[in-house]
Write a protein that holds these residues in place. Structure first.
Motif, PDB file in Angstrom:
ATOM      1  N   TYR A 283     -50.629  41.015  36.623  1.00 23.40           N
ATOM      2  CA  TYR A 283     -51.281  40.700  37.717  1.00 23.40           C
ATOM      3  C   TYR A 283     -52.665  39.701  37.635  1.00 23.40           C
ATOM      4  O   TYR A 283     -52.722  38.694  38.311  1.00 23.40           O
ATOM      5  CB  TYR A 283     -51.765  41.913  38.706  1.00 23.40           C
TER       6      TYR A 283
ATOM      7  N   TRP B  68     -51.752  20.700  49.072  1.00 27.20           N
ATOM      8  CA  TRP B  68     -51.635  21.657  49.894  1.00 27.20           C
ATOM      9  C   TRP B  68     -52.238  21.268  51.250  1.00 27.20           C
ATOM     10  O   TRP B  68     -51.767  21.955  52.246  1.00 27.20           O
ATOM     11  CB  TRP B  68     -52.106  22.959  49.301  1.00 27.20           C
TER      12      TRP B  68
ATOM     13  N   ARG C  31     -42.067  26.442  56.816  1.00 28.97           N
ATOM     14  CA  ARG C  31     -43.241  27.315  56.848  1.00 28.97           C
ATOM     15  C   ARG C  31     -43.741  27.533  58.346  1.00 28.97           C
ATOM     16  O   ARG C  31     -44.376  28.664  58.571  1.00 28.97           O
ATOM     17  CB  ARG C  31     -44.202  26.612  55.941  1.00 28.97           C
TER      18      ARG C  31
ATOM     19  N   GLY D 149     -54.108  36.028  51.591  1.00 27.95           N
ATOM     20  CA  GLY D 149     -54.002  34.799  50.807  1.00 27.95           C
ATOM     21  C   GLY D 149     -53.582  33.867  51.847  1.00 27.95           C
ATOM     22  O   GLY D 149     -52.520  33.023  52.200  1.00 27.95           O
ATOM     23  N   CYS D 150     -54.792  33.558  52.435  1.00 27.78           N
ATOM     24  CA  CYS D 150     -54.666  32.803  53.936  1.00 27.78           C
ATOM     25  C   CYS D 150     -54.436  31.547  53.821  1.00 27.78           C
ATOM     26  O   CYS D 150     -54.094  30.600  54.689  1.00 27.78           O
ATOM     27  CB  CYS D 150     -56.148  32.985  54.605  1.00 27.78           C
ATOM     28  N   GLY D 151     -54.747  30.560  52.508  1.00 29.69           N
ATOM     29  CA  GLY D 151     -54.736  29.408  52.080  1.00 29.69           C
ATOM     30  C   GLY D 151     -55.514  28.522  53.238  1.00 29.69           C
ATOM     31  O   GLY D 151     -56.837  28.946  53.300  1.00 29.69           O
TER      32      GLY D 151
ATOM     33  N   ILE E   7     -58.757  35.655  53.510  1.00 32.12           N
ATOM     34  CA  ILE E   7     -59.291  35.547  52.240  1.00 32.12           C
ATOM     35  C   ILE E   7     -58.315  34.896  51.398  1.00 32.12           C
ATOM     36  O   ILE E   7     -57.071  35.064  51.607  1.00 32.12           O
ATOM     37  CB  ILE E   7     -59.310  37.219  51.565  1.00 32.12           C
TER      38      ILE E   7
ATOM     39  N   SER F 283     -58.547  30.675  46.435  1.00 33.53           N
ATOM     40  CA  SER F 283     -59.147  29.490  46.213  1.00 33.53           C
ATOM     41  C   SER F 283     -60.199  29.086  47.169  1.00 33.53           C
ATOM     42  O   SER F 283     -60.208  28.956  48.379  1.00 33.53           O
ATOM     43  CB  SER F 283     -58.147  28.449  46.433  1.00 33.53           C
TER      44      SER F 283
ATOM     45  N   LEU G  10     -59.736  25.940  49.266  1.00 31.91           N
ATOM     46  CA  LEU G  10     -58.858  26.111  50.437  1.00 31.91           C
ATOM     47  C   LEU G  10     -59.336  26.943  51.599  1.00 31.91           C
ATOM     48  O   LEU G  10     -59.210  26.622  52.665  1.00 31.91           O
ATOM     49  CB  LEU G  10     -57.334  26.797  50.136  1.00 31.91           C
TER      50      LEU G  10
ATOM     51  N   MET H 186     -57.264  39.535  47.725  1.00 33.57           N
ATOM     52  CA  MET H 186     -56.968  40.391  48.791  1.00 33.57           C
ATOM     53  C   MET H 186     -56.933  41.761  48.684  1.00 33.57           C
ATOM     54  O   MET H 186     -56.898  42.605  49.553  1.00 33.57           O
ATOM     55  CB  MET H 186     -55.380  40.099  49.118  1.00 33.57           C
TER      56      MET H 186
ATOM     57  N   MET I 119     -48.396  35.893  53.746  1.00 40.25           N
ATOM     58  CA  MET I 119     -47.297  34.985  53.880  1.00 40.25           C
ATOM     59  C   MET I 119     -47.383  34.093  52.661  1.00 40.25           C
ATOM     60  O   MET I 119     -48.138  33.295  52.555  1.00 40.25           O
ATOM     61  CB  MET I 119     -47.428  34.201  55.206  1.00 40.25           C
TER      62      MET I 119
ATOM     63  N   SER J 191     -47.982  34.481  49.686  1.00 37.69           N
ATOM     64  CA  SER J 191     -48.816  34.729  48.647  1.00 37.69           C
ATOM     65  C   SER J 191     -48.590  35.606  47.614  1.00 37.69           C
ATOM     66  O   SER J 191     -49.347  36.017  46.583  1.00 37.69           O
ATOM     67  CB  SER J 191     -50.303  35.191  49.408  1.00 37.69           C
TER      68      SER J 191
HETATM   69  C1  LIG Z   1     -48.119  29.442  49.079  1.00 43.05           C
HETATM   70  S1  LIG Z   1     -50.013  29.758  49.526  1.00 43.05           S
HETATM   71  C2  LIG Z   1     -49.611  30.239  51.244  1.00 43.05           C
HETATM   72  C3  LIG Z   1     -50.770  30.254  52.011  1.00 43.05           C
HETATM   73  C4  LIG Z   1     -50.822  30.758  53.329  1.00 43.05           C
HETATM   74  N1  LIG Z   1     -50.681  32.366  53.395  1.00 43.05           N
HETATM   75  C5  LIG Z   1     -49.915  29.970  54.020  1.00 43.05           C
HETATM   76  O1  LIG Z   1     -48.889  30.257  54.303  1.00 43.05           O
HETATM   77  O2  LIG Z   1     -50.330  28.778  54.619  1.00 43.05           O
HETATM   78  C6  LIG Z   1     -50.575  31.126  48.433  1.00 43.05           C
HETATM   79  C7  LIG Z   1     -51.847  31.443  48.490  1.00 43.05           C
HETATM   80  O3  LIG Z   1     -51.919  32.803  48.267  1.00 43.05           O
HETATM   81  C8  LIG Z   1     -53.143  32.773  47.490  1.00 43.05           C
HETATM   82  N2  LIG Z   1     -53.220  34.268  46.842  1.00 43.05           N
HETATM   83  C9  LIG Z   1     -52.416  34.365  45.708  1.00 43.05           C
HETATM   84  N3  LIG Z   1     -52.787  35.802  45.225  1.00 43.05           N
HETATM   85  C10 LIG Z   1     -53.836  36.151  45.854  1.00 43.05           C
HETATM   86  C11 LIG Z   1     -54.684  37.326  45.837  1.00 43.05           C
HETATM   87  N4  LIG Z   1     -54.360  38.164  44.894  1.00 43.05           N
HETATM   88  N5  LIG Z   1     -55.739  37.130  46.606  1.00 43.05           N
HETATM   89  C12 LIG Z   1     -55.963  36.447  47.214  1.00 43.05           C
HETATM   90  N6  LIG Z   1     -55.284  35.193  47.635  1.00 43.05           N
HETATM   91  C13 LIG Z   1     -54.323  35.121  46.697  1.00 43.05           C
HETATM   92  C14 LIG Z   1     -53.212  31.569  46.762  1.00 43.05           C
HETATM   93  O4  LIG Z   1     -54.632  31.220  46.420  1.00 43.05           O
HETATM   94  C15 LIG Z   1     -52.522  30.595  47.758  1.00 43.05           C
HETATM   95  O5  LIG Z   1     -53.474  30.164  48.444  1.00 43.05           O
END
Ligand SMILES: C[S@@+](CC[C@H](N)C(=O)[O-])C[C@H]1O[C@@H](n2cnc3c(N)ncnc32)[C@H](O)[C@@H]1O
Length: 232
Positions: A6, A25, A45, A69-71, A89, A92, A95, A118, A132, A134
């Motif tokens: 992880y 992105w 999406r 993982g809000c992007g 949260i 990045s 982002l 997260m 979503m 993430s």
């Molecule tokens: C494919 S993007 C999707 C972003 C957003 N949920 C959307 O649908 O637009 C995946 C996101 O999940 C975040 N992410 C992945 N693992 C994470 C974690 N353990 N904690 C917080 N964010 C995480 C990444 O940094 C990335 O911005």
């Protein structure tokens, strides 16, 4: 205690989304024109976001929601429009800054944007957690551990997506592995929904949580499956 797999993947994702793919992105999640392939991803999406939002109560006033993982924050904004008190949260910081900059003026103060993991217990408790796309880069056992961590802080439901393992997706990934990886994107880890459901059922940390709705969105290059866990 996060596993080594992880932590490794989390580091790769932070690097990828905060630097390598940040501009791409940002563009994908805006109204700017994109190529045909990316347009199918954007359409898929949009449909996935609408699906997850439709699985939340219409009236979210007084509800606390974690966008895990809000992007760039699109889902968090829609939840806030419906009255939710949102914590959004992402690993990045860049982002998260874009998400802050895009917050409509009328929603100021409704979303607490954070850069981080997260699973941070300091985020507190929520009625609903939404993740979503993430979790799609984590291996199935880590997805289940993350779900256990998120559900421990959720009172009603945890909504998330997986990359469903299907013959066509397996073929697409096999071909992808033969090609040079120009953008060094961390691999997606497809999992069969039935396998994930049985891992969840066997995990004692998820006792009391049941599998709810599920829906697959399949538009061109976007293939993702929404799943719901709920507790009575
Ligand atoms: C494919 S993007 C999707 C972003 C957003 N949920 C959307 O649908 O637009 C995946 C996101 O999940 C975040 N992410 C992945 N693992 C994470 C974690 N353990 N904690 C917080 N964010 C995480 C990444 O940094 C990335 O911005």
């Amino acid at each position: 205690m996060p596993t080594a797999t992880y932590q490794l993947r989390r580091g790769q994702l932070e690097e990828y989304f905060d630097r390598t793919a940040m501009e791409a992105w940002k563009r994908l999640t805006s109204d700017a024109p994109v190529s045909g392939i990316r347009a199918t991803v954007r359409a898929g999406r949009d449909r996935m976001r609408a699906t997850l939002l439709s699985w939340l109560p219409d009236d979210l006033r007084g509800r606390r929601i974690l966008d895990a993982g809000c992007g760039t924050g699109a889902l968090a904004v829609e939840a806030a429009r419906r009255g939710a008190d949102v914590v959004a949260i992402d690993l990045s910081p860049q982002l998260v800054q874009i998400a802050r900059d895009r917050l409509p003026a009328g929603l100021a103060g409704t979303i607490d944007f954070r850069a981080g993991d997260m699973l941070d217990p300091g985020l507190g408790r929520f009625d609903h957690v939404v993740a979503m796309d993430s979790l799609i880069h984590y291996k199935a056992p880590d997805i289940v551990r993350v779900l256990a961590g998120l559900s421990a802080r959720a009172g009603t439901s945890v909504l998330f997506t997986i990359a469903p393992r299907t013959p066509s997706l397996t073929l697409m990934h096999a071909v992808g592995r033969l090609l040079p990886r120009g953008d060094k994107a961390p691999a997606i880890e497809p999992v069969a929904p039935t396998r994930l459901v049985s891992l969840i059922a066997r995990d004692t940390n998820l006792a009391g949580w049941s599998e709810g709705r599920t829906l697959r969105v399949n538009t061109g290059f976007y293939k993702s499956q929404a799943m719901e866990l709920f507790t009575a």
